[in-house]
Design a protein around this motif. Structure first.
Motif, PDB file in Angstrom:
ATOM      1  N   PHE A   1       5.119  -4.005   2.701  1.00  0.00           N
ATOM      2  CA  PHE A   1       4.184  -4.421   1.676  1.00  0.00           C
ATOM      3  C   PHE A   1       3.175  -3.299   1.431  1.00  0.00           C
ATOM      4  O   PHE A   1       2.786  -2.585   2.354  1.00  0.00           O
ATOM      5  N   SER A   2       2.750  -3.159   0.216  1.00  0.00           N
ATOM      6  CA  SER A   2       1.790  -2.112  -0.118  1.00  0.00           C
ATOM      7  C   SER A   2       0.484  -2.324   0.632  1.00  0.00           C
ATOM      8  O   SER A   2      -0.006  -3.457   0.731  1.00  0.00           O
ATOM      9  N   PRO A   3      -0.104  -1.244   1.172  1.00  0.00           N
ATOM     10  CA  PRO A   3      -1.417  -1.387   1.837  1.00  0.00           C
ATOM     11  C   PRO A   3      -2.511  -1.813   0.867  1.00  0.00           C
ATOM     12  O   PRO A   3      -3.596  -2.210   1.290  1.00  0.00           O
ATOM     13  N   LEU A   4      -2.229  -1.723  -0.435  1.00  0.00           N
ATOM     14  CA  LEU A   4      -3.205  -2.136  -1.445  1.00  0.00           C
ATOM     15  C   LEU A   4      -3.053  -3.605  -1.825  1.00  0.00           C
ATOM     16  O   LEU A   4      -3.777  -4.094  -2.696  1.00  0.00           O
ATOM     17  N   THR A   5      -2.120  -4.307  -1.166  1.00  0.00           N
ATOM     18  CA  THR A   5      -1.926  -5.729  -1.451  1.00  0.00           C
ATOM     19  C   THR A   5      -3.230  -6.503  -1.234  1.00  0.00           C
ATOM     20  O   THR A   5      -3.856  -6.386  -0.181  1.00  0.00           O
ATOM     21  N   SER A   6      -3.628  -7.269  -2.240  1.00  0.00           N
ATOM     22  CA  SER A   6      -4.891  -8.000  -2.143  1.00  0.00           C
ATOM     23  C   SER A   6      -4.721  -9.501  -2.337  1.00  0.00           C
ATOM     24  O   SER A   6      -5.709 -10.224  -2.370  1.00  0.00           O
ATOM     25  N   ASP A   7      -3.466  -9.960  -2.452  1.00  0.00           N
ATOM     26  CA  ASP A   7      -3.233 -11.388  -2.677  1.00  0.00           C
ATOM     27  C   ASP A   7      -1.914 -11.781  -2.025  1.00  0.00           C
ATOM     28  O   ASP A   7      -0.855 -11.220  -2.353  1.00  0.00           O
ATOM     29  N   ILE A   8      -1.957 -12.730  -1.106  1.00  0.00           N
ATOM     30  CA  ILE A   8      -0.749 -13.193  -0.417  1.00  0.00           C
ATOM     31  C   ILE A   8       0.220 -13.823  -1.402  1.00  0.00           C
ATOM     32  O   ILE A   8       1.438 -13.689  -1.266  1.00  0.00           O
ATOM     33  N   ARG A   9      -0.295 -14.469  -2.432  1.00  0.00           N
ATOM     34  CA  ARG A   9       0.575 -15.108  -3.412  1.00  0.00           C
ATOM     35  C   ARG A   9       1.417 -14.071  -4.157  1.00  0.00           C
ATOM     36  O   ARG A   9       2.615 -14.265  -4.385  1.00  0.00           O
ATOM     37  N   LEU A  10       0.796 -12.967  -4.540  1.00  0.00           N
ATOM     38  CA  LEU A  10       1.543 -11.914  -5.228  1.00  0.00           C
ATOM     39  C   LEU A  10       2.551 -11.264  -4.293  1.00  0.00           C
ATOM     40  O   LEU A  10       3.674 -10.933  -4.703  1.00  0.00           O
ATOM     41  N   ALA A  11       2.165 -11.091  -3.037  1.00  0.00           N
ATOM     42  CA  ALA A  11       3.097 -10.533  -2.059  1.00  0.00           C
ATOM     43  C   ALA A  11       4.299 -11.446  -1.872  1.00  0.00           C
ATOM     44  O   ALA A  11       5.432 -10.976  -1.691  1.00  0.00           O
ATOM     45  N   ALA A  12       4.075 -12.761  -1.931  1.00  0.00           N
ATOM     46  CA  ALA A  12       5.178 -13.712  -1.802  1.00  0.00           C
ATOM     47  C   ALA A  12       6.132 -13.612  -2.991  1.00  0.00           C
ATOM     48  O   ALA A  12       7.353 -13.765  -2.838  1.00  0.00           O
TER      49      ALA A  12
END
Length: 305
Positions: free
Chosen positions: A110-121
């Motif tokens: 996952f990108s280290p810039l991920t800021s939302d678990i929903r988007l990561a899902a």
């Protein structure tokens, strides 16, 4: 659902599968802390090698991709790392699975810039579709450490991922939210992992008919889980098993041989709701095969908790 007694399968010392007595806690905690420091040092060495995106396996020819694969090989296993981590955390677990017959093993960074678990899902869902198309399998198994397990649970429970995920195994995942490291709340993903957050409350909502089986490995000395029981899956609509691990910390969960043996057992017996004594004996013999011996040391002993 009756849960197989993992302690009987993986430890020749059943007496260690319990909470340490008060006088034992300082020594146990010291040993766990030293192990965590050693694992962290080793992981820092491996971390740069895990930054690059994993190279996917070659695609199947069109005629092969349409053939049913059930019964001929195990489903692909997707490994999901935790917060500010990468796929290098699974070097030992991946080797363990490969040596015991799992062919399709993949890691998703996952990108280290991920800021939302929903988007990561959502990203996870897209990757799973690509894996299924490439391997010809209709389902996958997922093993997630910490944040990775929470992303996978959101995909399964809220985005319809239960049609693709057969078994979700989590290790040290804050299913109920964790209050540890208050200063880290400056990061939006950490705020989503706090008790009472909108995301944690969303995961408490009804999930009727969810087909995925959940197995959560949680440790009595996990310093990142506060309280430690936050890593358990507690939901009336989910088929869930909670497996307690004694004497090791958060970083040790994805690398400890006892946990690896437990994960192999879970993935191998995906459809076993209840095992007979004969089946347990056979499983113990199978789990003890190879060079890894989870019962060689007391720390990391596994029990149903």
């Amino acid at each position: 659902m009756k849960i197989p007694p993992f302690a009987e399968l993986f430890s020749p010392f059943p007496s260690v599968v319990r909470r340490p007595a008060a006088w034992e806690l300082p020594v146990t905690l010291l040993r766990a802390s030293v192990l965590e420091m050693a694992i962290l040092a080793g992981h820092l060495v491996l971390y740069p090698g895990g930054i690059a995106k994993e190279r996917p396996a070659p695609e199947l020819p069109p005629e092969a991709a349409t053939l049913p694969t059930e019964g001929r090989s195990r489903p692909p296993v997707l490994l999901l790392h935790g917060f500010v981590d990468n796929r290098s955390v699974f070097v030992l677990l991946r080797r363990s699975l490969a040596r015991h017959g799992w062919r399709h093993l993949e890691s998703l960074n996952f990108s280290p810039l991920t800021s939302d678990i929903r988007l990561a899902a959502e990203v996870l869902g897209q990757h799973i579709e690509e894996v299924c198309a490439r391997t010809g399998h209709r389902e996958v198994d997922i093993v997630g450490h910490s944040l990775g397990g929470l992303i996978a649970r959101y995909y399964v429970q809220r985005l319809g991922g239960d049609v693709r995920v057969r078994t979700l195994v989590t290790m040290g995942t804050p299913h109920a939210g964790t209050a540890a490291v208050p200063l880290a709340s400056a990061h939006p993903v950490v705020r989503q992992m706090r008790p009472g957050s909108d995301l944690i409350e969303e995961l408490r909502e009804p999930a009727p008919g969810c087909r995925t089986r959940f197995v959560s490995f949680w440790s009595d000395l996990d310093q990142v889980m506060s309280p430690v029981e936050a890593a358990r899956v507690e939901h009336p609509d989910l088929v869930a098993q909670n497996v307690g691990v004694t004497g090791i910390g958060h970083l040790a969960l994805p690398v400890h041989p006892a946990v690896a043996a437990g994960i192999r057992y879970v993935l191998e017996h995906d459809d076993a709701a209840e095992l007979s004594e004969t089946q347990l004996a056979e499983a113990a013999e199978w789990a003890g095969s190879g060079t890894e011996r989870a019962g060689d040391q007391a720390d990391g002993a596994i029990s149903v908790a």
